[in-house]
Design an enzyme around this catalytic site. Structure first.
Site, PDB file in Angstrom:
ATOM      1  N   LYS A 251       0.808  -1.192   0.000  1.00 28.18           N
ATOM      2  CA  LYS A 251       0.000   0.000   0.000  1.00 28.18           C
ATOM      3  C   LYS A 251       0.853   1.258   0.000  1.00 28.18           C
ATOM      4  CE  LYS A 251      -3.317  -2.341   3.005  1.00 28.18           C
ATOM      5  NZ  LYS A 251      -3.834  -2.400   4.370  1.00 28.18           N
TER       6      LYS A 251
ATOM      7  N   ASP B 111       7.668   2.990  -2.730  1.00 24.54           N
ATOM      8  CA  ASP B 111       7.764   3.970  -1.658  1.00 24.54           C
ATOM      9  C   ASP B 111       9.177   4.058  -1.086  1.00 24.54           C
ATOM     10  OD1 ASP B 111       7.641   1.402  -0.634  1.00 24.54           O
ATOM     11  OD2 ASP B 111       5.990   1.786   0.746  1.00 24.54           O
TER      12      ASP B 111
ATOM     13  N   ASP C 154      14.835  -0.530   1.276  1.00 25.50           N
ATOM     14  CA  ASP C 154      15.651  -0.712   2.472  1.00 25.50           C
ATOM     15  C   ASP C 154      16.767  -1.694   2.106  1.00 25.50           C
ATOM     16  OD1 ASP C 154      16.582  -1.258   5.009  1.00 25.50           O
ATOM     17  OD2 ASP C 154      14.626  -1.491   5.928  1.00 25.50           O
TER      18      ASP C 154
ATOM     19  N   LYS D 189      17.181   3.978   1.502  1.00 31.09           N
ATOM     20  CA  LYS D 189      17.973   4.087   2.735  1.00 31.09           C
ATOM     21  C   LYS D 189      19.451   3.923   2.422  1.00 31.09           C
ATOM     22  CE  LYS D 189      14.496   2.770   5.948  1.00 31.09           C
ATOM     23  NZ  LYS D 189      14.109   1.843   6.997  1.00 31.09           N
TER      24      LYS D 189
ATOM     25  N   PHE E  31      13.872   3.816  10.704  1.00 24.17           N
ATOM     26  CA  PHE E  31      12.511   3.441  10.325  1.00 24.17           C
ATOM     27  C   PHE E  31      11.656   4.697  10.256  1.00 24.17           C
ATOM     28  CE2 PHE E  31       8.242   1.773  10.667  1.00 24.17           C
ATOM     29  CZ  PHE E  31       8.312   0.699   9.782  1.00 24.17           C
ATOM     30  N   VAL E  32      11.034   4.920   9.109  1.00 24.47           N
ATOM     31  CA  VAL E  32      10.262   6.149   8.910  1.00 24.47           C
ATOM     32  C   VAL E  32       8.796   5.839   8.607  1.00 24.47           C
ATOM     33  CG1 VAL E  32      12.248   7.522   8.148  1.00 24.47           C
ATOM     34  CG2 VAL E  32      10.927   6.227   6.456  1.00 24.47           C
TER      35      VAL E  32
ATOM     36  N   ASP F 114       3.618   3.238   6.711  1.00 28.58           N
ATOM     37  CA  ASP F 114       2.880   3.015   7.960  1.00 28.58           C
ATOM     38  C   ASP F 114       3.715   2.310   9.018  1.00 28.58           C
ATOM     39  OD1 ASP F 114       3.078   0.425   6.739  1.00 28.58           O
ATOM     40  OD2 ASP F 114       1.476  -0.233   8.078  1.00 28.58           O
TER      41      ASP F 114
ATOM     42  N   ARG G 107       0.039   6.675   7.642  1.00 28.34           N
ATOM     43  CA  ARG G 107       0.190   6.775   6.191  1.00 28.34           C
ATOM     44  C   ARG G 107      -0.226   8.147   5.671  1.00 28.34           C
ATOM     45  NH1 ARG G 107       1.074   1.614   4.017  1.00 28.34           N
ATOM     46  NH2 ARG G 107      -0.042  -0.094   5.011  1.00 28.34           N
TER      47      ARG G 107
HETATM   48  P1  5GP Z   1      13.340  -4.046   1.543  1.00 28.76           P
HETATM   49  O1  5GP Z   1      12.897  -5.337   0.921  1.00 28.76           O
HETATM   50  O2  5GP Z   1      13.980  -3.097   0.578  1.00 28.76           O
HETATM   51  O3  5GP Z   1      14.226  -4.302   2.748  1.00 28.76           O
HETATM   52  O4  5GP Z   1      12.060  -3.386   2.179  1.00 28.76           O
HETATM   53  C1  5GP Z   1      11.119  -2.760   1.403  1.00 28.76           C
HETATM   54  C2  5GP Z   1       9.775  -2.688   2.069  1.00 28.76           C
HETATM   55  O5  5GP Z   1       9.868  -2.687   3.494  1.00 28.76           O
HETATM   56  C3  5GP Z   1       9.099  -1.388   1.692  1.00 28.76           C
HETATM   57  O6  5GP Z   1       8.340  -1.533   0.517  1.00 28.76           O
HETATM   58  C4  5GP Z   1       8.276  -1.084   2.923  1.00 28.76           C
HETATM   59  O7  5GP Z   1       7.045  -1.757   2.834  1.00 28.76           O
HETATM   60  C5  5GP Z   1       9.065  -1.689   4.057  1.00 28.76           C
HETATM   61  N1  5GP Z   1       9.952  -0.684   4.697  1.00 28.76           N
HETATM   62  C6  5GP Z   1      11.297  -0.615   4.614  1.00 28.76           C
HETATM   63  N2  5GP Z   1      11.773   0.410   5.330  1.00 28.76           N
HETATM   64  C7  5GP Z   1      10.695   1.016   5.901  1.00 28.76           C
HETATM   65  C8  5GP Z   1      10.542   2.149   6.754  1.00 28.76           C
HETATM   66  O8  5GP Z   1      11.486   2.841   7.168  1.00 28.76           O
HETATM   67  N3  5GP Z   1       9.265   2.472   7.108  1.00 28.76           N
HETATM   68  C9  5GP Z   1       8.173   1.755   6.694  1.00 28.76           C
HETATM   69  N4  5GP Z   1       6.993   2.164   7.105  1.00 28.76           N
HETATM   70  N5  5GP Z   1       8.299   0.680   5.879  1.00 28.76           N
HETATM   71  C10 5GP Z   1       9.542   0.310   5.481  1.00 28.76           C
END
Ligand code: 5GP
Length: 174
Positions: A41, A98, A101, A129, A150-151, A157, A163
Site C-alpha cells: 500500500k 515507496d 531498504d 535508505k 525506520f520512517v 505506515d 500513512r
Molecule cells: P526491503 O525489501 O527493501 O528491505 O524493504 C522494502 C519494504 O519494506 C518497503 O516496501 C516497505 O514496505 C518496508 N519498509 C522498509 N523500510 C521502511 C521504513 O522505514 N518504514 C516503513 N513504514 N516501511 C519500510
C-alpha cells in the site's frame, strides 16, 4: 504524538522533488505511454502525486506484496497478495516504490515482472535508505536518499497508521 520523531523529508521538499521526477519521466518517455505499477500500500500517495507531475498519457496498475517479518524489519521473503490486472508484454513499465531498504523486495519484484516480457522495466523509488542494500538495485529514479532509520508518513505506515502524514518522519515508537 510522541512516537513521531524528526521530520526526514518535509512536505514542500517532497512535493518539489516529485515535480522534478515527473518532469524527468516526461522527458525520458516522450512519445511513449508508460504503465505505472504501484506497489501497495505504501506507494499509493507517491503514485498519485507522481502521476500528476507526468505530462504523458499513462496507465496504472497496482500490485500488493507482503514481506514476512516483524513490523519494522523485512525478511526478504516476499509474497504477492494482489497481482497486476494488466498484461505487461511490450509495455514500458515503471515500478513506483515507496521505500527501498535492503532492496530484497524490489529485487524480487523486478525478477517477477521481467519474466512477463515488458518492452522496458525501470524503477522509481521515492526513498532509498543509505548503505543498506545487499543487492544491486539499478534504480533509474530516486527521490531522496535517507539515513537508515525506520520512517513513517506519506504512504508509509507502522501497523497501518501514519500513512496520511504529508511528510516523512522517523518513527520512535516500538
Ligand atoms: P526491503 O525489501 O527493501 O528491505 O524493504 C522494502 C519494504 O519494506 C518497503 O516496501 C516497505 O514496505 C518496508 N519498509 C522498509 N523500510 C521502511 C521504513 O522505514 N518504514 C516503513 N513504514 N516501511 C519500510
Amino acid at each position: 504524538m510522541d512516537e513521531l520523531g524528526d521530520v526526514v523529508v518535509a512536505e514542500t521538499t517532497l512535493q518539489a522533488r516529485i515535480v522534478e521526477l515527473g518532469q524527468q519521466v516526461t522527458e525520458d518517455y516522450a512519445d511513449r505511454s508508460p504503465l505505472l505499477v504501484g506497489v501497495l500500500k505504501g506507494a499509493f500517495m507517491f503514485m498519485a502525486d507522481l502521476a500528476r507531475a507526468i505530462r504523458l498519457p499513462v496507465e496504472f496498475d497496482f500490485m500488493a506484496v507482503s514481506s514476512y517479518g516483524s513490523a519494522t524489519k523485512t525478511s526478504g521473503v516476499v509474497r504477492i497478495v494482489k497481482d497486476l490486472d494488466l498484461d505487461l508484454s511490450d509495455r514500458h513499465v515503471l515500478i513506483v516504490e515507496d521505500i527501498v531498504d535492503s532492496g530484497l523486495t524490489l529485487a524480487y519484484l523486478r525478477r517477477n515482472l521481467l519474466a512477463r516480457n515488458p518492452a522496458t522495466l525501470e524503477v522509481c523509488a521515492l526513498l532509498v535508505k543509505d548503505g543498506l542494500q545487499r543487492v544491486d538495485l539499478d534504480l533509474k529514479y530516486v527521490g531522496f536518499t535517507i539515513p537508515p532509520e525506520f520512517v513513517v508518513g506519506y504512504g508509509l505506515d507502522v501497523r497501518e497508521r501514519h500513512r496520511n502524514l504529508p511528510y516523512v518522519c522517523v518513527y520512535e515508537g516500538d
